[in-house]
Scaffold this motif. Sequence first.
Motif, PDB file in Angstrom:
ATOM      1  N   PHE A 110       0.865  -1.181   0.000  1.00 14.60           N
ATOM      2  CA  PHE A 110       0.000   0.000   0.000  1.00 14.60           C
ATOM      3  C   PHE A 110       0.896   1.223   0.000  1.00 14.60           C
ATOM      4  CE2 PHE A 110      -2.752   2.961   2.753  1.00 14.60           C
ATOM      5  CZ  PHE A 110      -3.317   3.567   1.631  1.00 14.60           C
ATOM      6  N   VAL A 111       0.749   2.078  -1.012  1.00 14.57           N
ATOM      7  CA  VAL A 111       1.659   3.204  -1.216  1.00 14.57           C
ATOM      8  C   VAL A 111       0.935   4.534  -1.040  1.00 14.57           C
ATOM      9  CG1 VAL A 111       3.244   4.336  -2.814  1.00 14.57           C
ATOM     10  CG2 VAL A 111       2.976   1.845  -2.866  1.00 14.57           C
ATOM     11  N   VAL A 112       1.416   5.321  -0.085  1.00 21.18           N
ATOM     12  CA  VAL A 112       0.980   6.708   0.070  1.00 21.18           C
ATOM     13  C   VAL A 112       2.239   7.561   0.063  1.00 21.18           C
ATOM     14  CG1 VAL A 112      -0.307   8.380   1.445  1.00 21.18           C
ATOM     15  CG2 VAL A 112      -0.913   5.952   1.560  1.00 21.18           C
ATOM     16  N   LEU A 113       2.419   8.350  -0.977  1.00 27.00           N
ATOM     17  CA  LEU A 113       3.614   9.181  -1.084  1.00 27.00           C
ATOM     18  C   LEU A 113       3.390  10.511  -0.374  1.00 27.00           C
ATOM     19  CD1 LEU A 113       4.548   8.472  -4.806  1.00 27.00           C
ATOM     20  CD2 LEU A 113       5.447   7.391  -2.737  1.00 27.00           C
ATOM     21  N   ALA A 114       4.403  10.968   0.337  1.00 22.61           N
ATOM     22  CA  ALA A 114       4.299  12.194   1.124  1.00 22.61           C
ATOM     23  C   ALA A 114       4.039  13.396   0.225  1.00 22.61           C
ATOM     24  CB  ALA A 114       5.579  12.406   1.930  1.00 22.61           C
ATOM     25  N   TYR A 115       3.075  14.214   0.632  1.00 16.21           N
ATOM     26  CA  TYR A 115       2.786  15.436  -0.115  1.00 16.21           C
ATOM     27  C   TYR A 115       3.924  16.424   0.113  1.00 16.21           C
ATOM     28  CZ  TYR A 115       0.195  19.466  -1.873  1.00 16.21           C
ATOM     29  OH  TYR A 115      -0.206  20.564  -2.587  1.00 16.21           O
ATOM     30  N   PRO A 116       4.544  16.946  -0.952  1.00 12.83           N
ATOM     31  CA  PRO A 116       5.729  17.788  -0.789  1.00 12.83           C
ATOM     32  C   PRO A 116       5.436  19.184  -0.291  1.00 12.83           C
ATOM     33  CG  PRO A 116       5.135  17.627  -3.105  1.00 12.83           C
ATOM     34  CD  PRO A 116       4.232  16.677  -2.365  1.00 12.83           C
ATOM     35  N   GLY A 117       4.173  19.601  -0.324  1.00 15.73           N
ATOM     36  CA  GLY A 117       3.844  20.930   0.165  1.00 15.73           C
ATOM     37  C   GLY A 117       3.104  21.748  -0.869  1.00 15.73           C
ATOM     38  N   LEU A 118       2.183  22.568  -0.390  1.00 19.35           N
ATOM     39  CA  LEU A 118       1.390  23.405  -1.259  1.00 19.35           C
ATOM     40  C   LEU A 118       2.291  24.377  -2.014  1.00 19.35           C
ATOM     41  CD1 LEU A 118      -1.678  23.801  -1.756  1.00 19.35           C
ATOM     42  CD2 LEU A 118      -1.592  25.651  -0.090  1.00 19.35           C
ATOM     43  N   GLY A 119       2.176  24.370  -3.338  1.00 18.81           N
ATOM     44  CA  GLY A 119       2.956  25.306  -4.136  1.00 18.81           C
ATOM     45  C   GLY A 119       4.399  24.921  -4.339  1.00 18.81           C
ATOM     46  N   THR A 120       4.782  23.695  -3.968  1.00 23.46           N
ATOM     47  CA  THR A 120       6.164  23.258  -4.164  1.00 23.46           C
ATOM     48  C   THR A 120       6.480  23.210  -5.658  1.00 23.46           C
ATOM     49  OG1 THR A 120       6.095  21.933  -2.159  1.00 23.46           O
ATOM     50  CG2 THR A 120       7.828  21.419  -3.736  1.00 23.46           C
ATOM     51  N   PRO A 121       7.597  23.808  -6.083  1.00 22.73           N
ATOM     52  CA  PRO A 121       7.913  23.837  -7.524  1.00 22.73           C
ATOM     53  C   PRO A 121       8.228  22.458  -8.075  1.00 22.73           C
ATOM     54  CG  PRO A 121       9.754  24.667  -6.222  1.00 22.73           C
ATOM     55  CD  PRO A 121       8.603  24.509  -5.273  1.00 22.73           C
ATOM     56  N   LEU A 122       8.112  22.340  -9.402  1.00 26.02           N
ATOM     57  CA  LEU A 122       8.310  21.072 -10.077  1.00 26.02           C
ATOM     58  C   LEU A 122       9.679  20.482  -9.784  1.00 26.02           C
ATOM     59  CD1 LEU A 122       7.359  18.946 -12.104  1.00 26.02           C
ATOM     60  CD2 LEU A 122       8.222  20.397 -13.940  1.00 26.02           C
ATOM     61  N   THR A 123      10.690  21.331  -9.655  1.00 27.67           N
ATOM     62  CA  THR A 123      12.051  20.836  -9.432  1.00 27.67           C
ATOM     63  C   THR A 123      12.182  20.075  -8.121  1.00 27.67           C
ATOM     64  OG1 THR A 123      12.623  22.999  -8.496  1.00 27.67           O
ATOM     65  CG2 THR A 123      13.154  22.624 -10.816  1.00 27.67           C
ATOM     66  N   ALA A 124      11.280  20.344  -7.192  1.00 24.84           N
ATOM     67  CA  ALA A 124      11.341  19.675  -5.892  1.00 24.84           C
ATOM     68  C   ALA A 124      10.433  18.456  -5.828  1.00 24.84           C
ATOM     69  CB  ALA A 124      10.970  20.657  -4.778  1.00 24.84           C
ATOM     70  N   GLN A 125       9.676  18.193  -6.894  1.00 19.98           N
ATOM     71  CA  GLN A 125       8.741  17.089  -6.915  1.00 19.98           C
ATOM     72  C   GLN A 125       9.459  15.785  -7.244  1.00 19.98           C
ATOM     73  OE1 GLN A 125       5.307  17.186  -6.494  1.00 19.98           O
ATOM     74  NE2 GLN A 125       5.311  19.340  -5.993  1.00 19.98           N
ATOM     75  N   LYS A 126       9.212  14.766  -6.459  1.00 19.93           N
ATOM     76  CA  LYS A 126       9.843  13.469  -6.682  1.00 19.93           C
ATOM     77  C   LYS A 126       8.836  12.322  -6.658  1.00 19.93           C
ATOM     78  CE  LYS A 126      14.170  15.133  -4.682  1.00 19.93           C
ATOM     79  NZ  LYS A 126      15.180  14.978  -3.616  1.00 19.93           N
ATOM     80  N   GLU A 127       7.563  12.661  -6.650  1.00 21.78           N
ATOM     81  CA  GLU A 127       6.543  11.629  -6.510  1.00 21.78           C
ATOM     82  C   GLU A 127       6.532  10.658  -7.688  1.00 21.78           C
ATOM     83  OE1 GLU A 127       2.625  12.758  -4.521  1.00 21.78           O
ATOM     84  OE2 GLU A 127       3.427  14.714  -5.096  1.00 21.78           O
ATOM     85  N   LYS A 128       6.688  11.165  -8.903  1.00 24.92           N
ATOM     86  CA  LYS A 128       6.665  10.278 -10.054  1.00 24.92           C
ATOM     87  C   LYS A 128       7.802   9.267  -9.984  1.00 24.92           C
ATOM     88  CE  LYS A 128       6.651  10.087 -15.097  1.00 24.92           C
ATOM     89  NZ  LYS A 128       6.699  10.847 -16.369  1.00 24.92           N
ATOM     90  N   ALA A 129       9.009   9.735  -9.670  1.00 24.23           N
ATOM     91  CA  ALA A 129      10.152   8.825  -9.578  1.00 24.23           C
ATOM     92  C   ALA A 129       9.948   7.809  -8.468  1.00 24.23           C
ATOM     93  CB  ALA A 129      11.431   9.619  -9.340  1.00 24.23           C
ATOM     94  N   GLN A 130       9.411   8.247  -7.327  1.00 19.40           N
ATOM     95  CA  GLN A 130       9.175   7.343  -6.208  1.00 19.40           C
ATOM     96  C   GLN A 130       8.100   6.311  -6.560  1.00 19.40           C
ATOM     97  OE1 GLN A 130       8.126  10.046  -3.075  1.00 19.40           O
ATOM     98  NE2 GLN A 130      10.239  10.638  -2.655  1.00 19.40           N
ATOM     99  N   GLY A 131       6.991   6.782  -7.132  1.00 20.71           N
ATOM    100  CA  GLY A 131       5.886   5.884  -7.444  1.00 20.71           C
ATOM    101  C   GLY A 131       6.253   4.845  -8.483  1.00 20.71           C
ATOM    102  N   THR A 132       6.962   5.260  -9.534  1.00 17.28           N
ATOM    103  CA  THR A 132       7.333   4.295 -10.574  1.00 17.28           C
ATOM    104  C   THR A 132       8.369   3.301 -10.053  1.00 17.28           C
ATOM    105  OG1 THR A 132       8.976   5.886 -11.440  1.00 17.28           O
ATOM    106  CG2 THR A 132       6.795   5.872 -12.465  1.00 17.28           C
ATOM    107  N   LEU A 133       9.261   3.764  -9.178  1.00 11.75           N
ATOM    108  CA  LEU A 133      10.240   2.859  -8.575  1.00 11.75           C
ATOM    109  C   LEU A 133       9.539   1.754  -7.791  1.00 11.75           C
ATOM    110  CD1 LEU A 133      13.050   1.964  -7.475  1.00 11.75           C
ATOM    111  CD2 LEU A 133      12.744   3.692  -5.670  1.00 11.75           C
ATOM    112  N   ILE A 134       8.577   2.134  -6.958  1.00 12.88           N
ATOM    113  CA  ILE A 134       7.883   1.146  -6.126  1.00 12.88           C
ATOM    114  C   ILE A 134       7.088   0.177  -6.994  1.00 12.88           C
ATOM    115  CG2 ILE A 134       6.210   0.837  -4.266  1.00 12.88           C
ATOM    116  CD1 ILE A 134       6.959   3.775  -3.434  1.00 12.88           C
TER     117      ILE A 134
END
Length: 375
Positions: A110-134
Amino acid sequence: MSTTTPETKTVLVIGATGKQGRAFIRSLLFPPSASTPSSPTSTTFPRSQAENWQVLAVTRDASAPPAQALLEEVKQHNVTSQVSLVEACLNTPSTLRAVFESHPNIYAVFVVLAYPGLGTPLTAQKEKAQGTLIADLAVEFGIKIFVYSSTIPIGPDPSDGIDESRKQKREVEYYIEDLGKKNPGLKWIVIRPGFFYENLEGMFGAIGATMYRDGLKKETTLTMVASEDLGRVVAGLLQNPEPYINKFLCVTSGPVTMREVLEAHKRATGKPMPAAPGFVGWILLKINKGAQDLVKEAEINHANRMSGKLPNFEEEVERAKSVCELQTYEQWKRNLVSGEAGGDEMSRRGSNDGRRASTSNWNNLSLMKLLTGRS
């Protein structure tokens, strides 16, 4: 007469110390009694099978307060032997791989990825890499059931969203769906939770309620749900996965306007919902881009649902409701009030978690950031 010992199944929970992960573990291992009048009951999974499960709770630091709080909670419910903390960093693939290698008999993830924060810029987003890895690891290690927590779509296309986290969640959805086509052994389920009721609790909840009250059109509806109900849905899916394999579930009790939420709060408590001074909401909507985007996305989502551009929405909502009963905001608030008075323990536990989060932090923002417009 001999009895058959039920098969033990292990579930790896990524995001175990967060709101959704904790709610899932509670529902799986120590759900409220089905005899409690104020507690929603499942329609598909037998609670008597809860003892069959072992939970591997992934955390970056097992000594951190959230991880220790989880251990303390399971200790209080005498299920310590069923929960183990395992350390891994989602941004360091080797540590996550080591978890899979060390536990070869994982049945579900069961995967719930941490929300990086409201308004966090794309450069700081890692959810796609984390989700595809899992997802890749789930295929490689033969995981039987893969449940990914995404979000209710703003529109039919990822570009309809504004928040980068929401966009990346949709990209992970597409990746999982495509991966399943290439690897039929991967049985995936994507849940799409609505806005959590708990986010309207505490100081930051009052600010958020004010923002939505003043920023949304009167007819605009929000898709909302209790985090404890989300936990019940995922527990139910793992107990009875077959009807939901390779499907999407929108987990919400149903769209409601902010005015309806305010009226429900007053009916449930006898008091108006706490709100921030009007000027706070005005400032937010004038200078904070993250807050502006939340309101814009709510308007876009409502318009797309009303115009039929999300044709599968109702079907996905009913699919989630077929797993277990979902509380309306009024039911949830009434249960919360009775829980605080010593009634429904699940409501009390869930709301207290939400209150702590929303008092100190709402979507990973501080009060200063909100009022100065910083992301």
